[in-house]
Enzyme design. Sequence first.
Site, PDB file in Angstrom:
ATOM      1  N   ASP A   1      24.049   8.703  30.230  1.00  0.00           N
ATOM      2  CA  ASP A   1      22.992   9.688  30.439  1.00  0.00           C
ATOM      3  C   ASP A   1      23.087  10.553  31.699  1.00  0.00           C
ATOM      4  O   ASP A   1      23.118  11.769  31.625  1.00  0.00           O
ATOM      5  CB  ASP A   1      21.623   8.994  30.450  1.00  0.00           C
ATOM      6  CG  ASP A   1      21.443   8.042  29.271  1.00  0.00           C
ATOM      7  OD1 ASP A   1      22.403   7.826  28.519  1.00  0.00           O
ATOM      8  OD2 ASP A   1      20.331   7.523  29.113  1.00  0.00           O
TER       9      ASP A   1
ATOM     10  N   GLU B   1      22.385  -5.054  32.810  1.00  0.00           N
ATOM     11  CA  GLU B   1      22.784  -3.778  32.199  1.00  0.00           C
ATOM     12  C   GLU B   1      23.999  -3.190  32.941  1.00  0.00           C
ATOM     13  O   GLU B   1      24.930  -2.680  32.337  1.00  0.00           O
ATOM     14  CB  GLU B   1      21.595  -2.819  32.245  1.00  0.00           C
ATOM     15  CG  GLU B   1      21.766  -1.566  31.423  1.00  0.00           C
ATOM     16  CD  GLU B   1      20.519  -0.678  31.474  1.00  0.00           C
ATOM     17  OE1 GLU B   1      19.542  -1.043  32.158  1.00  0.00           O
ATOM     18  OE2 GLU B   1      20.543   0.390  30.825  1.00  0.00           O
TER      19      GLU B   1
END
Length: 427
Positions: free
Chosen positions: A165, A400
């Site tokens: 992103d 993550e």
Amino acid sequence: MTNSSLLDRAVSVLLLNDTGLFTKPGPHQYPHQWNWDSALIALGLSHFDLPRAQQEVRSLLSGQWQDGMIPSVVYHSTPSDYFPNPEFWQIENSPNAPGVPTTGITQPPLLATMVRRMHTRHSMEDFVREGYPAILRWHRWLHTDRNADDSALASIIHPWESGTDDSPRWLHLFEAIQPEALPEFQRGDTRYVAATERPNRTEYERFIYLIDVFRKLNYSPEQLLAYSPFVAQDVLFNAILSRADEDLRELAMGLGQPTDEIDGWLNQMRRNFNDRFWDERAGLYYDYDVRTGKSIPVNTAATFLPLFAGLPSKEQARRLVDEHLLNPGEYAPNEDVRHWVTTTAQTEPTWEARRYWRGPVWVIMNWFIIEGLKRYGYDDVAETIQQDTLRLIEAGGFREYYDPRDGSGCGSTDFSWSAALAIELSQ
Ligand code: GLC
């Protein structure tokens, strides 16, 4: 299998995030079904529960659009506090929208590669026969509805489609986008994770602005390609697509299906990929801004993805590895950075150790790089990165992403693809 307690813990994470229908990428931060996460999760699940792995894929395919797109997120009917929620996307204004709530954009097409790998190990011909037409339609959509210049390269229209992103690859494109007016919204992504580990506000506003543009265009593929202020040919996305085309071709052969169409995409990709993305002076692959017709000279780990697809020549591979991956100033560990592989080269001015795709180590990227290195015979480097990745997970948990300086975990806890890949890497 090696470390059994790591494997047990990895399985527990996948079970924790299992809703029965699909597996959440993270218990709080990501409460719906994400596209490329699910492909990896299915691979992880296939090690201990093949029917459940197949269910994961079926659930993802249930979100396929009429024109073939498989969206980045399938919300199903799970209630959540996630933003953007299904209402925000307004996909019902598109004639192509499916019967379940989804986003209106896609994500890197990893599914064919994962299905092939599962099939090689478990021989699941009935399942392949069932899923093949849907995956073929998605690839066709990517090669046609996202074809900006007849190159067979797919364009992305939103940084979220790249899966990376807030990568600095997209900053230069964002500079040209000045949102006139923003719809009202409230971020939800900093509720469970520190804002310092998430995208900056400037980028986030542009993410939302783009969605507003897309919904006003009712997600018409032609209009999106014509009017989206953000159109890029992404090295990572196209490398994954090309590799997935190879794997789709194998699935087609096994089913006795024709391969001419897929062969056409593969040939065109092989002809165009290096011309479009390779920078001979830098020895790196750079993304391409379709709007300005210019290369985007930002050095990130996306440059190693073509190895995964077998696209570089031996000499290009050598330069990627010797000049960049093994260079302690860029990617290899050094006095400050102890772990492989930072998602952005440390030489980039935008490099940040803990912020999302700006620098931290992501297990998915390491896995792509390990696979790519093995494909080119760099087995020792692959092994070094593999061991380091497993050590990171062992010490920091299934996070993550990780701070490459000390290995501390960032972002979501109990992150599904870190668990799925821990299982895969421990085989
Ligand atoms: C973030 C990542 C994306 C991933 C999603 C769910 O948006 O950038 O790649 O699919 O989280 O894990």
